[in-house]
Design a protein around this motif. Structure first.
Motif, PDB file in Angstrom:
ATOM      1  N   PRO A  10       0.802  -1.236   0.000  1.00 39.25           N
ATOM      2  CA  PRO A  10       0.000   0.000   0.000  1.00 39.25           C
ATOM      3  C   PRO A  10       0.831   1.281   0.000  1.00 39.25           C
ATOM      4  N   ARG A  11       1.885   1.332   0.813  1.00 35.58           N
ATOM      5  CA  ARG A  11       2.684   2.561   0.876  1.00 35.58           C
ATOM      6  C   ARG A  11       3.261   2.901  -0.500  1.00 35.58           C
ATOM      7  N   GLU A  12       3.891   1.921  -1.130  1.00 35.06           N
ATOM      8  CA  GLU A  12       4.540   2.199  -2.413  1.00 35.06           C
ATOM      9  C   GLU A  12       3.517   2.503  -3.500  1.00 35.06           C
ATOM     10  N   GLN A  13       2.377   1.842  -3.468  1.00 32.97           N
ATOM     11  CA  GLN A  13       1.348   2.125  -4.476  1.00 32.97           C
ATOM     12  C   GLN A  13       0.748   3.514  -4.272  1.00 32.97           C
ATOM     13  N   LEU A  14       0.567   3.913  -3.022  1.00 29.11           N
ATOM     14  CA  LEU A  14       0.072   5.259  -2.745  1.00 29.11           C
ATOM     15  C   LEU A  14       1.120   6.310  -3.110  1.00 29.11           C
ATOM     16  N   PHE A  15       2.390   6.019  -2.808  1.00 27.07           N
ATOM     17  CA  PHE A  15       3.460   6.946  -3.194  1.00 27.07           C
ATOM     18  C   PHE A  15       3.514   7.094  -4.718  1.00 27.07           C
ATOM     19  N   GLY A  16       3.418   5.985  -5.431  1.00 22.66           N
ATOM     20  CA  GLY A  16       3.435   6.036  -6.891  1.00 22.66           C
ATOM     21  C   GLY A  16       2.278   6.844  -7.440  1.00 22.66           C
ATOM     22  N   ALA A  17       1.085   6.669  -6.840  1.00 17.35           N
ATOM     23  CA  ALA A  17      -0.093   7.433  -7.266  1.00 17.35           C
ATOM     24  C   ALA A  17       0.133   8.928  -7.036  1.00 17.35           C
ATOM     25  N   ALA A  18       0.703   9.274  -5.883  1.00 10.87           N
ATOM     26  CA  ALA A  18       0.965  10.684  -5.568  1.00 10.87           C
ATOM     27  C   ALA A  18       1.949  11.284  -6.573  1.00 10.87           C
ATOM     28  N   GLU A  19       2.978  10.532  -6.920  1.00 12.63           N
ATOM     29  CA  GLU A  19       3.954  11.037  -7.889  1.00 12.63           C
ATOM     30  C   GLU A  19       3.320  11.260  -9.255  1.00 12.63           C
ATOM     31  N   ARG A  20       2.466  10.346  -9.680  1.00 16.23           N
ATOM     32  CA  ARG A  20       1.814  10.513 -10.990  1.00 16.23           C
ATOM     33  C   ARG A  20       0.953  11.769 -11.002  1.00 16.23           C
ATOM     34  N   ILE A  21       0.208  12.012  -9.935  1.00 18.22           N
ATOM     35  CA  ILE A  21      -0.626  13.218  -9.847  1.00 18.22           C
ATOM     36  C   ILE A  21       0.250  14.465  -9.849  1.00 18.22           C
ATOM     37  N   LEU A  22       1.304  14.416  -9.063  1.00 20.34           N
ATOM     38  CA  LEU A  22       2.214  15.553  -8.961  1.00 20.34           C
ATOM     39  C   LEU A  22       2.807  15.898 -10.320  1.00 20.34           C
ATOM     40  N   LEU A  23       3.233  14.888 -11.055  1.00 15.23           N
ATOM     41  CA  LEU A  23       3.829  15.124 -12.377  1.00 15.23           C
ATOM     42  C   LEU A  23       2.798  15.594 -13.395  1.00 15.23           C
ATOM     43  N   ARG A  24       1.606  15.025 -13.323  1.00 17.55           N
ATOM     44  CA  ARG A  24       0.573  15.320 -14.320  1.00 17.55           C
ATOM     45  C   ARG A  24      -0.146  16.634 -14.038  1.00 17.55           C
ATOM     46  N   ASP A  25      -0.482  16.876 -12.763  1.00 15.66           N
ATOM     47  CA  ASP A  25      -1.380  17.988 -12.429  1.00 15.66           C
ATOM     48  C   ASP A  25      -0.806  19.025 -11.471  1.00 15.66           C
ATOM     49  N   GLY A  26       0.349  18.763 -10.897  1.00 15.06           N
ATOM     50  CA  GLY A  26       0.975  19.724  -9.993  1.00 15.06           C
ATOM     51  C   GLY A  26       0.531  19.583  -8.555  1.00 15.06           C
ATOM     52  N   PRO A  27       1.197  20.319  -7.633  1.00 12.55           N
ATOM     53  CA  PRO A  27       0.926  20.178  -6.198  1.00 12.55           C
ATOM     54  C   PRO A  27      -0.489  20.561  -5.790  1.00 12.55           C
ATOM     55  N   ASN A  28      -1.139  21.480  -6.516  1.00 15.81           N
ATOM     56  CA  ASN A  28      -2.516  21.873  -6.182  1.00 15.81           C
ATOM     57  C   ASN A  28      -3.480  20.700  -6.237  1.00 15.81           C
ATOM     58  N   ALA A  29      -3.214  19.760  -7.123  1.00 18.34           N
ATOM     59  CA  ALA A  29      -4.136  18.635  -7.333  1.00 18.34           C
ATOM     60  C   ALA A  29      -3.911  17.497  -6.348  1.00 18.34           C
TER      61      ALA A  29
END
Length: 199
Positions: A10-29
């Motif tokens: 779970p930790r790594e999958q959640l971290f990976g999801a956060a990174e994808r959002i950060l790269l795609r949509d930025g910190p606001n998202a």
């Protein structure tokens, strides 16, 4: 009825999801709901593993900082091989990948995250960048010990110069700067202290 999918790590999958959002949509998202939706799991999964969302983000940053240990070891192991400029160019290009640049932006964007990271990392400085400075300083010191960098070179001043310049070169771009641009920046910063015709 259960929602989402079972997570094996779970930790790594959640971290990976956060990174994808950060790269795609930025910190606001970056919200807990956006992360769990991206990971395909129920929102409660995040809160089962982390006290709150800022605790999750702090763990994400600290995990990514921990990954620098391998890069630091590889860079120090390269001392005495190749060229100093070439080794630093490769290290900075790897260091300032899109995720690392996005994480530095995230840290500067969220005050609560900064406060948690200050507690976890009592030395201060900008997370990831501070560790990167130590990595480069250790490498330059190793090269100085081998005589490939001048004995009077101030590696503690050169390292933050390289990291700051590298960050500026890579940040805010859609693409990776060409290798020649990174090499020119490294050469400008350390060319005067490198003791080799080939640098």
């Amino acid at each position: 009825m259960p929602t989402g999918v079972a997570l094996h790590d779970p930790r790594e999958q959640l971290f990976g999801a956060a990174e994808r959002i950060l790269l795609r949509d930025g910190p606001n998202a970056l919200t807990s709901r956006a992360v769990t939706t991206e990971a395909g799991c129920a929102k409660g999964v995040l809160h089962r593993h982390f006290a709150d969302f800022d605790a999750f983000l702090a763990e994400l940053v600290l995990d990514r900082i921990g990954r620098l240990d391998g890069q630091a070891a590889a860079l120090c192991d390269s001392a005495g091989t190749g060229t100093v400029v070439g080794n630093l160019t490769a290290a900075l290009t790897e260091l300032f990948g899109p995720v690392a640049v996005a994480i530095v932006g995230l840290v500067t964007f969220r005050d609560d995250l900064c406060a948690r990271l200050r507690q976890a990392r009592p030395g201060g400085g900008v997370p990831l960048l501070t560790e990167a400075v130590a990595m480069v300083a250790s490498y330059l010191a190793a090269e100085r010990g081998l005589g490939r960098v001048a004995a009077d070179a101030d590696v503690d001043a050169l390292a933050p110069m390289l990291i700051g310049s590298g960050h500026l070169l890579f940040a805010g771009r859609e693409d990776v700067p060409e290798a020649g641009a990174v090499t020119r920046m490294v050469t400008a910063a350390i060319g005067g202290v490198v003791r080799s015709a080939m640098q």
